[in-house]
Design a protein around this motif. Structure first.
Motif, PDB file in Angstrom:
ATOM      1  N   ILE A   1       6.058   1.669   1.435  1.00  0.00           N
ATOM      2  CA  ILE A   1       5.340   2.382   0.372  1.00  0.00           C
ATOM      3  C   ILE A   1       4.119   1.598  -0.072  1.00  0.00           C
ATOM      4  N   SER A   2       4.311   0.311  -0.368  1.00  0.00           N
ATOM      5  CA  SER A   2       3.216  -0.488  -0.932  1.00  0.00           C
ATOM      6  C   SER A   2       2.042  -0.636   0.026  1.00  0.00           C
ATOM      7  N   GLN A   3       2.294  -0.535   1.337  1.00  0.00           N
ATOM      8  CA  GLN A   3       1.232  -0.740   2.313  1.00  0.00           C
ATOM      9  C   GLN A   3       0.633   0.559   2.843  1.00  0.00           C
ATOM     10  N   ASP A   4       0.996   1.676   2.227  1.00  0.00           N
ATOM     11  CA  ASP A   4       0.482   2.967   2.677  1.00  0.00           C
ATOM     12  C   ASP A   4      -0.139   3.701   1.493  1.00  0.00           C
ATOM     13  N   PRO A   5      -1.446   3.926   1.495  1.00  0.00           N
ATOM     14  CA  PRO A   5      -2.109   4.562   0.340  1.00  0.00           C
ATOM     15  C   PRO A   5      -1.655   5.995   0.080  1.00  0.00           C
ATOM     16  N   ARG A   6      -0.981   6.616   1.044  1.00  0.00           N
ATOM     17  CA  ARG A   6      -0.456   7.949   0.786  1.00  0.00           C
ATOM     18  C   ARG A   6       0.713   7.924  -0.185  1.00  0.00           C
ATOM     19  N   PHE A   7       1.382   6.784  -0.231  1.00  0.00           N
ATOM     20  CA  PHE A   7       2.608   6.694  -1.021  1.00  0.00           C
ATOM     21  C   PHE A   7       2.505   5.771  -2.230  1.00  0.00           C
ATOM     22  N   TYR A   8       1.553   4.850  -2.183  1.00  0.00           N
ATOM     23  CA  TYR A   8       1.406   3.893  -3.290  1.00  0.00           C
ATOM     24  C   TYR A   8       0.130   4.202  -4.054  1.00  0.00           C
ATOM     25  N   PRO A   9       0.208   4.197  -5.378  1.00  0.00           N
ATOM     26  CA  PRO A   9       1.325   3.747  -6.236  1.00  0.00           C
ATOM     27  C   PRO A   9       2.304   4.855  -6.639  1.00  0.00           C
ATOM     28  N   TYR A  10       2.115   6.037  -6.118  1.00  0.00           N
ATOM     29  CA  TYR A  10       2.852   7.205  -6.607  1.00  0.00           C
ATOM     30  C   TYR A  10       4.376   7.038  -6.504  1.00  0.00           C
ATOM     31  N   PHE A  11       4.847   6.539  -5.367  1.00  0.00           N
ATOM     32  CA  PHE A  11       6.288   6.415  -5.140  1.00  0.00           C
ATOM     33  C   PHE A  11       6.763   4.963  -5.281  1.00  0.00           C
ATOM     34  N   LYS A  12       6.076   4.188  -6.108  1.00  0.00           N
ATOM     35  CA  LYS A  12       6.386   2.749  -6.212  1.00  0.00           C
ATOM     36  C   LYS A  12       7.801   2.485  -6.711  1.00  0.00           C
ATOM     37  N   ASP A  13       8.414   3.431  -7.422  1.00  0.00           N
ATOM     38  CA  ASP A  13       9.765   3.228  -7.946  1.00  0.00           C
ATOM     39  C   ASP A  13      10.836   3.841  -7.056  1.00  0.00           C
ATOM     40  N   CYS A  14      10.432   4.325  -5.891  1.00  0.00           N
ATOM     41  CA  CYS A  14      11.393   4.931  -4.957  1.00  0.00           C
ATOM     42  C   CYS A  14      12.037   3.843  -4.099  1.00  0.00           C
ATOM     43  N   VAL A  15      13.344   3.889  -3.952  1.00  0.00           N
ATOM     44  CA  VAL A  15      14.065   2.847  -3.199  1.00  0.00           C
ATOM     45  C   VAL A  15      14.594   3.333  -1.860  1.00  0.00           C
TER      46      VAL A  15
END
Length: 391
Positions: free
Chosen positions: A136-150
């Motif tokens: 997540i952290s290394q993909d701009p499609r997902f970060y920061p939006y899904f930063k709390d997803c485990v």
């Protein structure tokens, strides 16, 4: 391990390894020695893991006193028998011919190894880390939006064999006999949690309710969440996609232009959530016994699911670049064009004790989860539109 007429056929399915036809003249230990003294790829082909990983597992099981050498069969051969069976979906008769032991001996060591792996399986299931997953952290499609997803939670139906009198509850909506297995998966192809043994007729939400209310329950770190699909409720700790909005890759054809925040959210939610498909795919690729109903007691069939997931995690930990894992690496599904977006381990899991759990769980009010989903979708859409305007 009970025998059945199935075993007389030697195999079930099309997973007969070439070693079986070429090594019938060898006894079991000679065959194992030949594999372990050969190339590591040969060990992976036969025993479903590389040589160093195989030897380390032998040392772990011996060091904990769970397996021991016998007068006739060393620990390496005991483990090889077990892995050969689950890694090629073989029945006792076929393994007898290769290892040159009686069916009783094969069955006894199969069960001994299965119980040994179950005894240490908890060590191979780790809860989510506190940091943001790199996927997540290394993909701009997902970060920061899904930063709390485990991770992501999903279920899979594993074929099961039960007596005629027990078949009703295990018959799923497709009319097949199965156990409904729930798993919480990380984004790096590991299982955080696995719950096996529920009847195939049980709904996915009911199985999740069980996982959230049993003694050794699925725990979601505070302030974090798992992704789920629409089989599950959108509730605290779990975020589902928007209903009535395109979701999977088939609904986003090539060249499709996203219309709103909900479509963008669903598209990226799908890309992340399909880690469950890749994790289950890698599991079944390595242990094809999970793709058919083995003729063992139900308790053994449930244990096999948990043990296979534990071994999957162990191999992923020890050899993350294992050849079978490479097929299902996250990059395979995540590095695509935006427009082309396409087992808890506990003793109770060894028993099918589901009826007393029905209705025990009431979903928390989903308002917070719904608001969180909306805020993620809105932020994601605003950034998406701004990036388009800047192009």
């Amino acid at each position: 391990m009970e025998s059945s007429d199935d075993e007389k056929d030697g195999t079930y399915g099309n997973f007969m390894p070439k070693e079986l036809s070429h090594n019938l003249a060898l006894n079991g230990m000679k065959f194992v020695d030949e594999v372990l003294n050969g190339q590591s790829e040969r060990c992976l082909e036969n025993f479903r893991m590389d040589k160093p990983v195989f030897y380390k597992l032998c040392d772990i099981l011996q060091g904990k006193g769970l397996l021991r050498h016998t007068n006739r069969i060393k620990i390496e051969e005991q483990l090889a028998i077990f892995l050969f069976i689950i890694g090629h979906n073989l029945r006792t008769r076929a393994v007898q011919e290769l290892f040159r032991y009686s069916g009783e001996t094969i069955s006894r060591h199969f069960n001994n190894v299965l119980n040994a792996i179950m005894a240490i399986s908890l060590e191979f299931f780790q809860p989510p880390r506190s940091d943001v997953p790199p996927e997540i952290s290394q993909d701009p499609r997902f970060y920061p939006y899904f930063k709390d997803c485990v991770g992501a939670v999903d279920g899979i139906h594993v074929p099961v064999m039960v007596g005629v009198d027990e078949q009703g509850p295990f018959r799923n909506k497709n009319g097949l006999l199965s156990q409904n297995v729930l798993a919480a998966c990380s984004f790096d192809l590991k299982f955080h949690y696995v719950l096996a043994g529920w009847e195939g007729s049980a709904s996915d939400l009911r199985v999740l309710n069980s996982a959230l209310t049993r003694r050794n329950k699925l725990q979601v770190p505070e302030g974090r969440y798992y992704l789920v699909d629409n089989k599950y409720a959108n509730m605290s700790g779990f975020i589902a996609p928007y209903l009535g909005v395109p979701y999977n890759s088939d609904e986003f054809p090539s060249g499709y232009h996203l219309q709103d925040a909900k479509e963008l959210f669903n598209q990226r939610h799908f890309l992340l959530r399909n880690t469950t498909d890749r994790t289950f795919g890698a599991l079944k690729e390595r242990f094809p016994i999970l793709m058919s109903a083995p003729p063992y007691p139900l308790q053994t069939q449930v244990k096999l699911v948990v043990a296979a997931c534990a071994l999957h995690n162990y191999i992923r930990r020890e050899k993350p670049d294992d050849m079978l894992f490479k097929i299902y690496e996250p990059e395979t599904a995540l590095q695509i064009q935006e427009s082309l977006a396409p087992l808890e381990v506990e003793q109770a899991m060894m028993h099918v004790d589901t009826h007393d759990l029905e209705g025990a769980f009431e979903a928390e009010h989903p308002e917070h989860s719904l608001q969180l989903r909306d805020s993620i979708a809105t932020e994601m859409w605003e950034d998406y539109i701004r990036d388009l305007a800047a192009m």
